[in-house]
Design an enzyme around this catalytic site. Structure first.
Site, PDB file in Angstrom:
ATOM      1  N   LYS A  42       8.714 129.778  79.900  1.00 49.27           N
ATOM      2  CA  LYS A  42      10.044 129.864  79.265  1.00 49.27           C
ATOM      3  C   LYS A  42       9.825 129.947  77.757  1.00 49.27           C
ATOM      4  O   LYS A  42       8.961 129.249  77.208  1.00 49.27           O
ATOM      5  CB  LYS A  42      10.868 128.625  79.634  1.00 49.27           C
ATOM      6  CG  LYS A  42      12.299 128.629  79.089  1.00 49.27           C
ATOM      7  CD  LYS A  42      13.095 127.426  79.579  1.00 49.27           C
ATOM      8  CE  LYS A  42      14.500 127.379  79.033  1.00 49.27           C
ATOM      9  NZ  LYS A  42      15.287 126.239  79.539  1.00 49.27           N
ATOM     10  N   SER A 117      19.671 127.138  81.759  1.00 47.10           N
ATOM     11  CA  SER A 117      19.206 128.038  80.713  1.00 47.10           C
ATOM     12  C   SER A 117      17.851 128.670  81.017  1.00 47.10           C
ATOM     13  O   SER A 117      17.468 129.637  80.379  1.00 47.10           O
ATOM     14  CB  SER A 117      19.105 127.280  79.373  1.00 47.10           C
ATOM     15  OG  SER A 117      18.158 126.219  79.498  1.00 47.10           O
ATOM     16  N   SER A 141      19.199 122.763  83.924  1.00 45.88           N
ATOM     17  CA  SER A 141      18.724 124.110  83.606  1.00 45.88           C
ATOM     18  C   SER A 141      17.585 124.664  84.447  1.00 45.88           C
ATOM     19  O   SER A 141      17.269 125.845  84.355  1.00 45.88           O
ATOM     20  CB  SER A 141      18.276 124.177  82.153  1.00 45.88           C
ATOM     21  OG  SER A 141      19.365 124.494  81.361  1.00 45.88           O
TER      22      SER A 141
HETATM   23  N1  GLN Z   1      24.172 123.816  81.561  1.00 43.30           N
HETATM   24  C1  GLN Z   1      23.853 122.757  80.656  1.00 43.30           C
HETATM   25  C2  GLN Z   1      24.286 123.138  79.253  1.00 43.30           C
HETATM   26  O1  GLN Z   1      25.002 124.050  79.117  1.00 43.30           O
HETATM   27  C3  GLN Z   1      22.412 122.418  80.765  1.00 43.30           C
HETATM   28  C4  GLN Z   1      21.474 123.077  79.834  1.00 43.30           C
HETATM   29  C5  GLN Z   1      20.046 122.614  80.024  1.00 43.30           C
HETATM   30  O2  GLN Z   1      19.712 121.882  80.965  1.00 43.30           O
HETATM   31  N2  GLN Z   1      19.189 123.004  79.082  1.00 43.30           N
HETATM   32  O3  GLN Z   1      23.957 122.532  78.293  1.00 43.30           O
END
Ligand code: GLN
Length: 440
Positions: A42, A117, A141
Site C-alpha cells: 500500500k 482505504s 480499511s
Molecule cells: N472508512 C474509515 C474512514 O473513512 C476507515 C479508514 C481507515 O481504516 N484507514 O476513515
C-alpha cells in the site's frame, strides 16, 4: 520464478484499472523463508528509493529515503515486492474514490466501489497480482475492501507489526495488516513480520507462535451482537445465519448497548481527525512534498495545502482542528477518549466470556459508485462494529462468506488482544466450512 512473471503479466493487463500506482524493480537474491512469495505494498508504506505518495498529490514525487521496518523484514526474508498500490488519500476514506490518482473500482463490477482505504491492495489480491498485499486499517480499511472483493483481510493486534516508515493517519488507531487468498501465507508472513521494533514506540513484543492450531470447534464459544441485525437486508441476514450455523460451537447473542454502538462513528471521527491534524503539522510546504511560492510561512503553507490536498482531507483537518481547539479540547477530544474506554471495557467483558465475536464485514455488498457519490449509501450499526477492534486494538479478520446477486460479502471474526494465532486458526477452519457449504 514463474509466479513472478504471472503476477507481473496480471498487473500489466489490468493497468487501466488504476489499482497500481508504480511498479517496483527489485530482484531478490535472498534465500529466506518467504522467497516463494511476491507482494504488493500500500502506497503509505515506505520502501527505500521508491515513490511513496500515500495516494496524495502532495507527495506525488516523494521518494522514501529508507525502508519501513515491515518492508525491510519482508525483503530480508526473500519476499519480492512487485508494486505500490493506490489508496484513499492518507488512508482517509472507505470507498476507493478519494485517491489523488483516480478511482479504484470493485474487482467484480466496475460500477461498484472497491472499498477503502486499502483499495489497491485488496484489488491486487483479488485479481491474482500477488501472494499477499500490505494494507493499513484505522477504522476498517483492510476488512471492508476484503469483504467487497472476496479476499481475506487481516488486521493484527495493535503494535504487532511495526509502523516505522508508515505514513500515519491516526496513531492510536492505525494498524498494518495483510490481504491474501490463503491462510498458509498469512501464517508464514506473520512469523517474519510480527517483531518488536525499537523504532516504533507502540511496537510490542507479543512473542506469538504463528503456527496453525487445530482448535476443537465444539469447545469454542462465540458471540453475535444483537445490534448488528438492525437495518440489514433479509438476504444478508439469511446468509449470515446460515453461515454461523455451520459452526458446531456454542453461540450466544448479546446486546452491546445501543448508545455505545450508535456513538462509535462520532468517537472514531473526533479521535482520528484530531490525531490526523497533529500528524500532518509538518505538511507545510517547507519539508515534505510539494512546495508553492509565498512570502511567509503561512502563505506557503496555505497555498501548498490548498493546491495539493484533496477535499476530504481538508474537511477532516477542519473538523480535527475544531475538536482540538482550546475551547473544545476537553468537551470533544478528551470526552471521546473516555467514551472509547467505555466501548473497550464493554468488548473486553464480552470477550472474557466468549472466544470470538462474529459479525458481518460490511452491512451490504459493495454499493454502486453513483449511490455513494449521491449520498444514498450510509454506514449502519453492522459497519460500526468493525471499528471496535481499532479502539481496543483487538485482532480482527474478514473472510469471504458468499455472494448476493453475484457480489461478494465477508464475515468478520474478532478475538482478544494477542490471540492472533488462535484467530487465524479459527478463521481457517471456519473458512473451510464456508467453502464446503456456501458459494464463495
Ligand atoms: N472508512 C474509515 C474512514 O473513512 C476507515 C479508514 C481507515 O481504516 N484507514 O476513515
Amino acid at each position: 520464478m514463474i509466479k513472478l512473471e504471472f503476477y507481473r503479466k496480471n498487473i500489466e493487463s489490468n493497468k487501466n484499472k488504476n489499482f497500481i500506482l508504480s511498479n517496483i524493480e527489485y530482484n531478490s537474491k535472498k534465500d529466506g523463508p518467504l522467497n516463494k512469495y511476491c507482494y504488493i505494498i500500500k502506497d503509505n508504506i515506505s520502501m527505500k528509493d521508491t515513490v511513496t505518495t500515500a495516494g496524495s498529490l502532495f507527495l506525488k514525487d516523494y521518494v522514501s529515503p529508507y525502508d519501513a521496518t515491515v518492508v525491510k523484514l519482508l525483503n530480508d526474508a526473500g519476499a519480492i515486492p512487485l508494486a505500490k498500490s493506490n489508496m484513499d488519500e492518507f488512508g482517509m476514506g472507505g470507498t476507493g474514490l478519494y485517491s489523488g490518482f483516480g478511482y479504484v473500482t470493485n474487482a467484480y463490477d466496475e460500477n461498484c466501489i472497491s472499498g477503502g482505504s486499502s483499495s489497491g491492495s485488496a484489488i491486487a489480491t483479488a485479481l491474482y497480482c500477488c501472494d499477499f498485499a500490505l494494507g493499513t486499517d484505522t477504522g476498517d480499511s483492510i476488512r471492508k475492501p476484503a469483504s467487497f472483493n472476496a479476499v481475506i483481510g487481516y488486521k493484527p493486534s495493535y503494535g504487532l507489526i511495526s509502523r516505522f516508515g508508515v505514513i500515519p493517519y491516526s496513531p492510536s488507531l492505525d494498524h498494518v495488516g495483510l490481504f491474501s487468498r490463503k491462510f498458509k501465507i498469512l501464517f508464514d508472513v506473520m512469523n517474519v513480520i510480527a517483531k518488536k521494533d525499537e523504532k516504533d514506540y507502540s511496537s510490542q513484543d507479543a512473542n506469538i507462535d504463528f503456527t496453525f492450531k487445530n482448535i476443537d470447534l465444539s469447545k469454542i464459544k462465540f458471540v453475535v451482537l444483537n445490534e448488528m441485525y438492525e437495518g440489514i437486508s433479509d438476504e444478508i441476514k439469511e446468509l449470515f445465519e446460515k453461515t454461523i450455523s455451520l459452526l458446531p460451537s456454542k453461540l450466544s447473542k448479546v446486546d452491546f448497548g445501543k448508545e455505545l454502538i450508535e456513538i462509535i462513528p462520532s468517537i472514531y471521527k473526533i479521535i482520528s481527525y484530531s490525531e490526523a491534524v497533529s500528524c500532518y503539522q509538518s505538511f507545510s510546504g517547507m519539508t515534505f512534498g510539494e512546495k508553492e511560492k509565498g512570502n511567509s510561512f503561512e502563505e506557503i503553507a496555505r497555498k501548498t495545502r490548498s493546491e495539493y490536498l484533496g477535499t476530504e482531507i481538508k474537511r477532516r483537518f477542519t473538523i480535527g482542528t475544531y475538536c482540538t481547539s482550546f475551547e473544545n479540547y476537553e468537551q470533544m477530544f478528551l470526552k471521546s477518549k473516555k467514551i472509547r474506554t467505555l466501548i473497550n471495557n464493554r468488548i473486553e467483558k464480552i470477550l472474557n466470556e466468549n472466544h470470538f465475536l462474529i459479525s458481518l464485514s460490511s452491512s451490504t455488498t459493495a454499493p454502486k459508485i453513483n449511490d455513494v457519490k449521491s449520498g444514498k449509501y450510509n454506514d449502519i450499526y453492522a459497519d460500526n462494529i468493525l471499528q471496535i477492534a481499532n479502539f481496543s486494538g483487538y485482532p480482527s479478520i474478514t473472510i469471504p462468506m458468499g455472494k448476493i446477486n453475484g457480489m461478494p460479502i465477508g464475515i468478520n471474526v474478532t478475538s482478544r488482544l494477542n490471540t492472533d494465532d488462535y484467530l487465524l486458526s479459527f478463521a481457517k477452519l471456519f473458512s473451510k466450512l464456508i467453502k464446503e457449504n456456501n458459494n464463495v
